[in-house]
Design a protein around this motif. Sequence first.
Motif, PDB file in Angstrom:
ATOM      1  N   VAL A  86      -5.592 -28.098   5.559  1.00  0.00           N
ATOM      2  CA  VAL A  86      -5.894 -29.501   5.855  1.00  0.00           C
ATOM      3  C   VAL A  86      -7.306 -29.598   6.422  1.00  0.00           C
ATOM      4  N   LEU A  87      -8.064 -30.563   5.930  1.00  0.00           N
ATOM      5  CA  LEU A  87      -9.361 -30.901   6.516  1.00  0.00           C
ATOM      6  C   LEU A  87      -9.148 -32.098   7.447  1.00  0.00           C
ATOM      7  N   PHE A  88      -9.204 -31.840   8.739  1.00  0.00           N
ATOM      8  CA  PHE A  88      -9.004 -32.890   9.739  1.00  0.00           C
ATOM      9  C   PHE A  88     -10.375 -33.481  10.074  1.00  0.00           C
ATOM     10  N   VAL A  89     -10.589 -34.731   9.669  1.00  0.00           N
ATOM     11  CA  VAL A  89     -11.908 -35.362   9.761  1.00  0.00           C
ATOM     12  C   VAL A  89     -11.949 -36.309  10.948  1.00  0.00           C
ATOM     13  N   ILE A  90     -13.010 -36.192  11.753  1.00  0.00           N
ATOM     14  CA  ILE A  90     -13.269 -37.161  12.814  1.00  0.00           C
ATOM     15  C   ILE A  90     -14.672 -37.741  12.597  1.00  0.00           C
ATOM     16  N   ASP A  91     -14.957 -38.834  13.297  1.00  0.00           N
ATOM     17  CA  ASP A  91     -16.263 -39.492  13.213  1.00  0.00           C
ATOM     18  C   ASP A  91     -17.136 -38.972  14.349  1.00  0.00           C
ATOM     19  N   ALA A  92     -18.175 -38.198  14.011  1.00  0.00           N
ATOM     20  CA  ALA A  92     -19.029 -37.603  15.049  1.00  0.00           C
ATOM     21  C   ALA A  92     -19.840 -38.662  15.779  1.00  0.00           C
ATOM     22  N   ARG A  93     -20.136 -39.774  15.124  1.00  0.00           N
ATOM     23  CA  ARG A  93     -20.936 -40.811  15.794  1.00  0.00           C
ATOM     24  C   ARG A  93     -20.119 -41.540  16.846  1.00  0.00           C
ATOM     25  N   THR A  94     -18.847 -41.777  16.554  1.00  0.00           N
ATOM     26  CA  THR A  94     -17.977 -42.460  17.521  1.00  0.00           C
ATOM     27  C   THR A  94     -17.517 -41.516  18.608  1.00  0.00           C
ATOM     28  N   GLY A  95     -17.373 -40.231  18.259  1.00  0.00           N
ATOM     29  CA  GLY A  95     -16.827 -39.270  19.201  1.00  0.00           C
ATOM     30  C   GLY A  95     -15.305 -39.300  19.189  1.00  0.00           C
ATOM     31  N   LEU A  96     -14.715 -38.495  20.056  1.00  0.00           N
ATOM     32  CA  LEU A  96     -13.257 -38.434  20.107  1.00  0.00           C
ATOM     33  C   LEU A  96     -12.679 -39.680  20.752  1.00  0.00           C
ATOM     34  N   ILE A  97     -11.592 -40.164  20.193  1.00  0.00           N
ATOM     35  CA  ILE A  97     -10.852 -41.279  20.771  1.00  0.00           C
ATOM     36  C   ILE A  97      -9.395 -40.827  20.897  1.00  0.00           C
ATOM     37  N   ALA A 121     -22.405 -36.419  10.955  1.00  0.00           N
ATOM     38  CA  ALA A 121     -23.078 -35.675  12.019  1.00  0.00           C
ATOM     39  C   ALA A 121     -24.584 -35.608  11.832  1.00  0.00           C
ATOM     40  N   GLU A 122     -25.118 -36.338  10.860  1.00  0.00           N
ATOM     41  CA  GLU A 122     -26.562 -36.299  10.667  1.00  0.00           C
ATOM     42  C   GLU A 122     -27.272 -37.029  11.810  1.00  0.00           C
ATOM     43  N   GLY A 123     -28.395 -36.525  12.207  1.00  0.00           N
ATOM     44  CA  GLY A 123     -29.181 -37.158  13.268  1.00  0.00           C
ATOM     45  C   GLY A 123     -28.679 -36.815  14.664  1.00  0.00           C
ATOM     46  N   ARG A 124     -29.406 -37.284  15.672  1.00  0.00           N
ATOM     47  CA  ARG A 124     -29.082 -36.984  17.068  1.00  0.00           C
ATOM     48  C   ARG A 124     -27.782 -37.654  17.505  1.00  0.00           C
ATOM     49  N   LEU A 125     -27.493 -38.832  16.938  1.00  0.00           N
ATOM     50  CA  LEU A 125     -26.306 -39.561  17.360  1.00  0.00           C
ATOM     51  C   LEU A 125     -25.033 -38.804  17.018  1.00  0.00           C
ATOM     52  N   GLY A 126     -25.021 -38.115  15.867  1.00  0.00           N
ATOM     53  CA  GLY A 126     -23.829 -37.384  15.473  1.00  0.00           C
ATOM     54  C   GLY A 126     -23.719 -36.017  16.111  1.00  0.00           C
ATOM     55  N   GLU A 127     -24.820 -35.476  16.647  1.00  0.00           N
ATOM     56  CA  GLU A 127     -24.797 -34.122  17.216  1.00  0.00           C
ATOM     57  C   GLU A 127     -23.915 -34.048  18.446  1.00  0.00           C
ATOM     58  N   GLY A 139     -10.869 -24.865  17.194  1.00  0.00           N
ATOM     59  CA  GLY A 139     -11.939 -23.910  16.960  1.00  0.00           C
ATOM     60  C   GLY A 139     -13.260 -24.607  16.698  1.00  0.00           C
ATOM     61  N   ASP A 140     -14.160 -23.878  16.047  1.00  0.00           N
ATOM     62  CA  ASP A 140     -15.492 -24.421  15.789  1.00  0.00           C
ATOM     63  C   ASP A 140     -15.410 -25.550  14.763  1.00  0.00           C
ATOM     64  N   PRO A 141     -15.866 -26.764  15.115  1.00  0.00           N
ATOM     65  CA  PRO A 141     -15.902 -27.842  14.128  1.00  0.00           C
ATOM     66  C   PRO A 141     -17.050 -27.640  13.151  1.00  0.00           C
ATOM     67  N   ILE A 142     -16.860 -28.138  11.948  1.00  0.00           N
ATOM     68  CA  ILE A 142     -17.906 -28.085  10.930  1.00  0.00           C
ATOM     69  C   ILE A 142     -18.631 -29.423  10.932  1.00  0.00           C
ATOM     70  N   ALA A 143     -19.897 -29.409  11.336  1.00  0.00           N
ATOM     71  CA  ALA A 143     -20.691 -30.635  11.347  1.00  0.00           C
ATOM     72  C   ALA A 143     -21.273 -30.855   9.959  1.00  0.00           C
ATOM     73  N   LEU A 144     -20.898 -31.971   9.351  1.00  0.00           N
ATOM     74  CA  LEU A 144     -21.427 -32.255   8.012  1.00  0.00           C
ATOM     75  C   LEU A 144     -21.615 -33.752   7.827  1.00  0.00           C
ATOM     76  N   SER A 145     -22.271 -34.089   6.748  1.00  0.00           N
ATOM     77  CA  SER A 145     -22.456 -35.480   6.336  1.00  0.00           C
ATOM     78  C   SER A 145     -21.993 -35.580   4.889  1.00  0.00           C
ATOM     79  N   ALA A 146     -20.821 -36.164   4.685  1.00  0.00           N
ATOM     80  CA  ALA A 146     -20.296 -36.317   3.323  1.00  0.00           C
ATOM     81  C   ALA A 146     -21.190 -37.239   2.504  1.00  0.00           C
ATOM     82  N   GLU A 147     -21.812 -38.199   3.165  1.00  0.00           N
ATOM     83  CA  GLU A 147     -22.667 -39.151   2.454  1.00  0.00           C
ATOM     84  C   GLU A 147     -23.912 -38.471   1.901  1.00  0.00           C
ATOM     85  N   HIS A 148     -24.507 -37.559   2.676  1.00  0.00           N
ATOM     86  CA  HIS A 148     -25.769 -36.940   2.289  1.00  0.00           C
ATOM     87  C   HIS A 148     -25.623 -35.495   1.837  1.00  0.00           C
TER      88      HIS A 148
END
Length: 474
Positions: A86-97, A121-127, A139-148
């Motif tokens: 399973v790929l569990f996807v969260i929004d890096a810009r919003t953060g955890l809710i 996760a692109e840009g400083r806001l998603g980091e 474990g270690d999350p994978i920071a990615l941008s599906a759009e780019h």
Amino acid sequence: MTATVAIVGRPNVGKSTLFNRLVGKKLALVDDTPGVTRDRREGDAHLGDLSFTIVDTAGLEEADAESLSGRMRAQTEEAIRSATVVLFVIDARTGLIPMDRHFAEMLRRIDVPSILIANKAEGRLGEAGAWEAYGLGFGDPIALSAEHGEGMADLYAALMPYVDAADAEAAVTDVPLDPRETAGGEDEDEDEEAAAALARTIPLRICVTGRPNAGKSTLINKLIGEDRMLVGPEAGITRDSISVDWEWHGRPVKLFDTAGLRRKARVQDKLEKLSVADALRAVRFAEVVVVCLDATIPFEKQDLQIVDLVVKEGRALVIALNKWDLIEDRVAAWKKMRETCDHLLPQVRGVPMVRLSGLMGEGLEDLMKAAEAVHRTWNRRISTAKMNRWLEGVLERHPPPAVSGRRIRIRYATQVKARPPHFVLFCSRPEVLPDSYTRYLVNDLRERFELAGVPLRLSLRAGDNPYHDKNQRR
């Protein structure tokens, strides 16, 4: 067995965008509106040299089991249980809710290997959101941008152990048989039998379409014998065109469920426009289109427009009168509907009509038999000799009229294409041949060669005139 990868997460975190990125096509509908995806959708994904089945799911929401959101969640949970990973996807810009943490606990209970994806996760806001994802304990999350397309190399490395293991299992279990061991005998089959046998190995592409709330998804669920499509009393539940691989009496079938098609003037919402465009695309790529009508209110204006669309696209057609279990006087109703169909749809005269009930499971065998029969008609080719014998008889019974005092001469006819059948008629002055006479030829051709249920194309061409440039040659 190919690995199955399910994409899950709360609404509007970019699951469908990631799905489209992995399959390499814009198959899933994508919009800023939360909750666009409702049914789970499968596709063939490729990431580097990895090949696997990817499943897009509806956003996870807390809701009552009987509500629409609750039924969507049940579909997602079923996809999770049948997945390899399973790929569990969260929004890096919003953060955890809190909703992310709640569904992380749900994934732990189901006990399926999970890979945490911090999307957008692109840009400083998603980091910052990507670092916060460590708090979920996956474990270690994978920071990615599906759009780019950023971070796909890290996703490749995370998926490799699961996809390689599934491929190794498939290599052991799916050993192809030696053709010599499966040969039936020394003599070869006739060409026609071999062609028919080959045709039965190719998936028959059937698209089910119609107005909203006509019972399309219920019909497909009953056909395949499982609750694959999201159904309910609400109109317009289906949004994406969902394909399902199935088998009927040994023949592979690819079924397409589509969104309900309303009148064009009523389609104002952007999301509904995307759904309609996806449904029309499914019709164009299908071989047989089943137009599902509500038997309690059949042959509405929108039904006729949908049938006309199918005919213009050149697809084989079957009309399914669904909800037949709600009809009281069935004999009288059937007679009236047959007459109405022949009167309102002369362009597909004799089109097969099937009485069925998707809810009760009645008439499903008749529907598939009609679809297979009309598919054979759609692929049919008629020899030029038979065509010209037919043409000779037609001209004797009713010769073409004289236009401006000159008789139109029809020389010969031939079939140039199938799928759908396309015929060419060579004659003098084709531009002045009346449309009424062309309709006469098409109707007689349909009746003589039993071409009911498929659109026919008839083109008129002028033959070469040997005396056209006589004076110039002199």
